[in-house]
Design a protein around this motif. Structure first.
Motif, PDB file in Angstrom:
ATOM      1  N   ALA A  54       0.866  -1.243  -0.149  1.00 13.65           N
ATOM      2  CA  ALA A  54      -0.083   0.118   0.090  1.00 13.65           C
ATOM      3  C   ALA A  54       0.789   1.240   0.101  1.00 13.65           C
ATOM      4  N   ALA A  55       1.970   1.025   0.943  1.00 17.41           N
ATOM      5  CA  ALA A  55       2.742   2.500   0.552  1.00 17.41           C
ATOM      6  C   ALA A  55       3.437   2.742  -0.550  1.00 17.41           C
ATOM      7  N   VAL A  56       3.887   1.766  -1.258  1.00 22.79           N
ATOM      8  CA  VAL A  56       4.152   1.871  -2.650  1.00 22.79           C
ATOM      9  C   VAL A  56       3.199   2.269  -3.539  1.00 22.79           C
ATOM     10  N   ARG A  57       1.899   2.160  -3.487  1.00 23.48           N
ATOM     11  CA  ARG A  57       0.717   2.375  -4.379  1.00 23.48           C
ATOM     12  C   ARG A  57       0.666   3.823  -3.770  1.00 23.48           C
ATOM     13  N   THR A  58       0.788   4.472  -2.778  1.00 21.10           N
ATOM     14  CA  THR A  58       0.567   5.624  -2.367  1.00 21.10           C
ATOM     15  C   THR A  58       1.648   6.452  -3.041  1.00 21.10           C
ATOM     16  N   ALA A  59       2.927   6.170  -3.101  1.00 20.88           N
ATOM     17  CA  ALA A  59       3.922   6.660  -3.585  1.00 20.88           C
ATOM     18  C   ALA A  59       3.663   7.254  -5.129  1.00 20.88           C
ATOM     19  N   VAL A  60       3.409   5.960  -5.956  1.00 21.73           N
ATOM     20  CA  VAL A  60       2.729   6.091  -7.153  1.00 21.73           C
ATOM     21  C   VAL A  60       2.278   6.689  -7.455  1.00 21.73           C
ATOM     22  N   VAL A  61       0.895   6.861  -6.753  1.00 27.60           N
ATOM     23  CA  VAL A  61      -0.263   7.651  -7.181  1.00 27.60           C
ATOM     24  C   VAL A  61       0.130   9.311  -6.985  1.00 27.60           C
ATOM     25  N   VAL A  62       0.995   9.638  -5.800  1.00 28.51           N
ATOM     26  CA  VAL A  62       1.653  11.013  -5.903  1.00 28.51           C
ATOM     27  C   VAL A  62       2.521  11.201  -7.156  1.00 28.51           C
ATOM     28  N   GLY A  63       3.264  10.309  -7.356  1.00 23.81           N
ATOM     29  CA  GLY A  63       3.961  10.520  -8.783  1.00 23.81           C
ATOM     30  C   GLY A  63       3.009  10.575 -10.044  1.00 23.81           C
ATOM     31  N   LEU A  64       1.935   9.907 -10.097  1.00 19.65           N
ATOM     32  CA  LEU A  64       1.048   9.800 -11.489  1.00 19.65           C
ATOM     33  C   LEU A  64       0.447  11.459 -11.257  1.00 19.65           C
ATOM     34  N   THR A  65      -0.054  11.981 -10.126  1.00 21.55           N
ATOM     35  CA  THR A  65      -0.631  13.132 -10.009  1.00 21.55           C
ATOM     36  C   THR A  65       0.269  14.231 -10.212  1.00 21.55           C
ATOM     37  N   LEU A  66       1.663  14.314 -10.038  1.00 21.82           N
ATOM     38  CA  LEU A  66       2.526  15.279  -9.966  1.00 21.82           C
ATOM     39  C   LEU A  66       2.641  15.311 -11.836  1.00 21.82           C
ATOM     40  N   GLY A  67       2.666  13.920 -12.371  1.00 30.38           N
ATOM     41  CA  GLY A  67       2.830  13.956 -13.775  1.00 30.38           C
ATOM     42  C   GLY A  67       1.806  14.544 -14.290  1.00 30.38           C
ATOM     43  N   LEU A  68       0.314  14.420 -14.114  1.00 33.70           N
ATOM     44  CA  LEU A  68      -0.767  14.994 -14.461  1.00 33.70           C
ATOM     45  C   LEU A  68      -0.507  16.429 -14.495  1.00 33.70           C
ATOM     46  N   ILE A  69      -0.150  16.968 -13.433  1.00 37.91           N
ATOM     47  CA  ILE A  69       0.248  18.524 -13.173  1.00 37.91           C
ATOM     48  C   ILE A  69       1.229  18.968 -14.238  1.00 37.91           C
TER      49      ILE A  69
END
Length: 211
Positions: A54-69
């Motif tokens: 779950a911690a890995v997923r959280t970090a990846v979701v943050v990375g994806l969100t910053l990619g969207l920005i």
């Protein structure tokens, strides 16, 4: 994978080729919808799937969100803020990968891969950035360093989905930087978008097996 995750991935898989077509045909109004939609769908997929960690997923979701920005900022021709958003996104990915046990031989392979890629593009890209501004040069150098770490530690996980993903991400970034600071890059903007979307998709698909 959950049903919701597969549905979100399907949306991304449909939206991505639409974006590639729009880029090839220079249909900006379509690109401005399809490109961010791919990342929105991948964020939803990552949030909906059952992760290996779950911690890995959280970090990846943050990375994806910053990619969207970053995508939105680049579409608005805000290169430095966009590059900064992607830089932070890569740092989030780096955190995710470091949460996964690393394998020595794969780390070595990643170092060789990024060494070859940076050897091909880093010098002319940095030289081109230096002609623009000192701030831009600093951002580009920092970006290349972090990108290198992402590739090395992404490979270090030994996960084939993730290894392919970080490699394609590095290729996409290299094509984008070369096209902006040096000259025409192979495949132009279409190649940048194709490799970028495939990279993000593969990173998301790796999540259930990253432990």
């Amino acid at each position: 994978m959950t049903g919701a995750a597969w549905l979100a991935i399907l949306v991304a898989v449909v939206a991505a080729p639409v974006d590639w077509w729009a880029v090839a045909r220079e249909r900006l109004e379509t690109e401005y919808v399809a490109k961010p939609l791919v990342l929105v769908a991948l964020i939803a997929a990552a949030a909906a799937l059952t992760p290996g960690d779950a911690a890995v997923r959280t970090a990846v979701v943050v990375g994806l969100t910053l990619g969207l920005i970053g995508d939105v900022l680049l579409m608005l021709d805000r290169f430095i803020p966009g590059a900064a958003a992607f830089l932070l996104g890569h740092l989030a990915y780096l955190v995710a990968f470091l949460l996964v046990p690393q394998k020595g031989p794969f780390l070595f392979a990643g170092a060789i891969v990024i060494g070859i890629l940076l050897g091909l593009v880093a010098r002319p890209v940095v030289a081109g950035a230096r002609q623009r501004s000192t701030t831009l040069t600093v951002v580009i150098v920092a970006y290349l360093i972090v990108l290198g770490a992402v590739v090395v530690f992404g490979f270090g996980t030994g996960n084939p989905w993730l290894m392919a993903g970080v490699l394609l991400f590095a290729v996409s970034d290299a094509l984008l930087a070369y096209g902006r600071f040096v000259g025409s890059a192979p495949g132009g903007r279409v190649a940048v978008h194709v490799t970028y979307h495939l990279a993000q998709l593969l990173i998301v698909l790796s999540l259930p097996t990253l432990v």
